[in-house]
Design an enzyme around this catalytic site. Structure first.
Site, PDB file in Angstrom:
ATOM      1  N   GLU A  54     -11.160  46.952  -0.144  1.00 29.41           N
ATOM      2  CA  GLU A  54     -12.001  47.107  -1.337  1.00 29.41           C
ATOM      3  C   GLU A  54     -11.761  45.948  -2.296  1.00 29.41           C
ATOM      4  OE1 GLU A  54     -14.809  48.967  -1.201  1.00 29.41           O
ATOM      5  OE2 GLU A  54     -13.504  50.631  -0.674  1.00 29.41           O
ATOM      6  N   ASP A  57     -14.064  41.401  -0.549  1.00 32.37           N
ATOM      7  CA  ASP A  57     -15.159  40.540  -0.035  1.00 32.37           C
ATOM      8  C   ASP A  57     -15.366  39.301  -0.891  1.00 32.37           C
ATOM      9  OD1 ASP A  57     -16.371  42.033  -2.091  1.00 32.37           O
ATOM     10  OD2 ASP A  57     -18.221  42.438  -0.978  1.00 32.37           O
ATOM     11  N   SER A  88     -42.526  53.897  -3.233  1.00 34.04           N
ATOM     12  CA  SER A  88     -41.273  54.619  -2.975  1.00 34.04           C
ATOM     13  C   SER A  88     -41.584  56.112  -3.028  1.00 34.04           C
ATOM     14  CB  SER A  88     -40.216  54.268  -4.026  1.00 34.04           C
ATOM     15  OG  SER A  88     -39.146  55.188  -3.939  1.00 34.04           O
ATOM     16  N   GLY A 144     -27.077  54.570  -6.070  1.00 33.07           N
ATOM     17  CA  GLY A 144     -26.045  54.294  -7.059  1.00 33.07           C
ATOM     18  C   GLY A 144     -24.746  55.043  -6.832  1.00 33.07           C
ATOM     19  N   SER A 149     -27.533  51.814  -1.227  1.00 39.81           N
ATOM     20  CA  SER A 149     -28.984  51.959  -1.107  1.00 39.81           C
ATOM     21  C   SER A 149     -29.665  50.618  -1.360  1.00 39.81           C
ATOM     22  CB  SER A 149     -29.498  53.019  -2.079  1.00 39.81           C
ATOM     23  OG  SER A 149     -29.300  52.625  -3.421  1.00 39.81           O
ATOM     24  N   SER A 150     -29.068  49.778  -2.211  1.00 37.11           N
ATOM     25  CA  SER A 150     -29.714  48.489  -2.515  1.00 37.11           C
ATOM     26  C   SER A 150     -29.725  47.584  -1.285  1.00 37.11           C
ATOM     27  CB  SER A 150     -29.031  47.793  -3.697  1.00 37.11           C
ATOM     28  OG  SER A 150     -27.674  47.564  -3.431  1.00 37.11           O
ATOM     29  N   ASP A 194     -22.120  44.669   1.878  1.00 34.56           N
ATOM     30  CA  ASP A 194     -23.126  45.725   2.014  1.00 34.56           C
ATOM     31  C   ASP A 194     -24.270  45.307   2.931  1.00 34.56           C
ATOM     32  OD1 ASP A 194     -21.469  46.755   0.140  1.00 34.56           O
ATOM     33  OD2 ASP A 194     -22.926  46.772  -1.497  1.00 34.56           O
TER      34      ASP A 194
END
Ligand code: ADP
Ligand code: MG
Length: 410
Positions: A54, A57, A88, A144, A149-150, A194
């Site tokens: 964590e 990166d 969406s 979030g 999700s992004s 991600d």
């Protein structure tokens, strides 16, 4: 919109999901230029959960995420126009943008379409051809919560925009293109993990990603263990400013150590002995941040080995050490995340548990022996609201392949 997608069950069969989305696409009001002759296309991209590694990166370190069966799907019809119109389903909101004149500051709307337009912009800058389309997206990735999700939106978009038959960069390169879009167009200073996990995921595996070389090795998940994600339901308050502070502290640590140690350009070049030799040069807070990063890289390597040989005791220890380090040294945990981990570890059959994602809220990840998922869910649903007053979500997740066209069983 913070709970978009969170209540949808991924258990719905793929064919039912595809049928519903295609129906929604077909129901869009007619529009001139609609290339109705083109068959509809379905693409998907998964969210991810990070098992360990964590905040490493952006320090050119190691991470170990897995792509999970919480996914964003887009049903689309290509059209001849150089533009995108996307709805969406969660938000019941339609947005559009044109390829012409796409530019970070000019085009930004400060809405979800920025992630889509940012991916288009970055693909174009990378010299990739773009296919305009009209589409509908739906999602089972909670928004979030730290399950990305992004990135799922970006990687699904990268497939939606792809010109059929055109050559496509490999997943690592495509992840870098999407990351540039999020960094420069959307204005979020994220690392590459991600997008990488969403692009390159492999069913039955986590990905050991080396964020210095942008290369990965699939790491088999420990046989017989389930992955359970528990969402604390707490917002990531102070999240982005604290994230940027942590990044600066890490950069300062690397710079100060590099003034004395030749060849150090990031914390990836620092080991524990080197950190100790240089501790006196570092402000106390910076030294603690560096200690977390330097030791966390080692825990990632050890976790891959423990997963390979099925060493449950080592997994327990490594997850616990990572969580404690994020709580005490890196200071990105929260009372809610700590409570969630404590509850999980009190349940028989839970092998390992820790906070996952950037912190300050969001989710925990637990490795769980067969049959213990039910007890874990029960304990979380009963104890967590009592301790925090918040409503948790519990997701048993499966590892899946990275983004691409939706393949349906015939
Ligand atoms: P996460 O940890 O989920 O990636 P982020 O804050 O990085 O959280 O990204 C969340 C953003 O991604 C949302 O605010 C929205 O702009 C976009 N997004 C995610 N899922 C959807 C969706 N189903 N529909 C529209 N936008 C979405
Ligand atoms: Mg994100």
């Amino acid at each position: 919109m913070n709970d978009a997608g969170s209540t949808r069950s991924p258990a719905r069969s793929r064919s039912a999901r595809a049928a519903a989305l295609l129906e929604r696409l077909a129901a869009l009001p007619a529009s001139d230029g609609d290339a109705t002759a083109e068959a509809p296309v379905l693409v998907r991209a998964p969210g991810r959960v990070n098992l360990i590694g964590e905040h490493t990166d952006y320090n050119e370190g190691l991470v170990l995420p897995a792509a999970i069966d919480r996914e964003i799907w887009i049903a689309l019809r290509p059209w001849d126009r150089p533009e995108v119109e996307l709805t969406s389903a969660e938000l019941d909101e339609t947005r559009s943008f044109r390829f012409e004149g796409l530019a970070p500051a000019a085009g930004r709307e400060r809405s979800w379409i920025d992630y889509v337009a940012g991916t288009a912009w970055s693909m174009r800058v990378a010299g990739l051809p773009l296919q305009g389309f009209r589409g509908v997206l739906d999602s089972t990735v909670p928004v979030g919560s730290g399950l990305s999700s992004s990135a799922a939106l970006e990687m699904a978009t990268s497939w939606a925009l792809a010109v059929p038959g055109a050559s496509r960069p490999d997943p690592a390169a495509m992840a870098a293109v999407a990351q540039r879009g999020e960094n420069l167009y959307v204005g979020v200073n994220c690392g590459i993990m991600d997008q990488f996990a969403s692009a390159a995921g492999r069913a039955g595996h986590a990905l050991l990603i080396d964020c210095r070389t942008n290369t990965f090795t699939p790491a088999p998940m420990p046989p017989g263990l389930a992955v359970v994600v528990c969402d604390t339901g707490s917002t990531r308050r102070l999240g982005s400013s604290a994230y940027n502070t942590r990044r600066s502290e890490c950069e300062l640590g690397a710079k100060l150590i590099g003034e004395r140690e030749p060849g150090v350009t990031s914390l990836r070049d620092v080991d524990e002995a080197m950190l100790e030799r240089n501790r006196d040069r570092l402000p106390e807070v910076v030294a603690r941040r560096c200690e977390h990063i330097v030791c966390e890289d080692g825990r990632v390597v050890a976790t891959v080995e423990a997963m390979r040989v099925g060493d449950l005791e080592a997994l327990r220890r490594l997850f616990a050490a990572s969580h404690a380090s994020l709580r005490d040294l890196f200071e990105v945990s929260s009372p809610e995340l700590d409570a969630m981990v404590e509850i999980a570890m009190s349940v028989p059959g839970v092998v390992a548990s820790r906070m996952t994602g950037a912190g300050f809220g969001g989710c925990t990840v637990s490795l769980v022996e067969p049959g213990a998922e039910v007890a874990l869910r029960g304990a979380v649903m009963t104890l967590y609201p009592r301790l925090t007053g918040l409503k948790p979500q519990v997701y048993a997740v499966a590892t899946v392949d990275g983004a691409g066209p939706v393949v349906q069983a015939s």
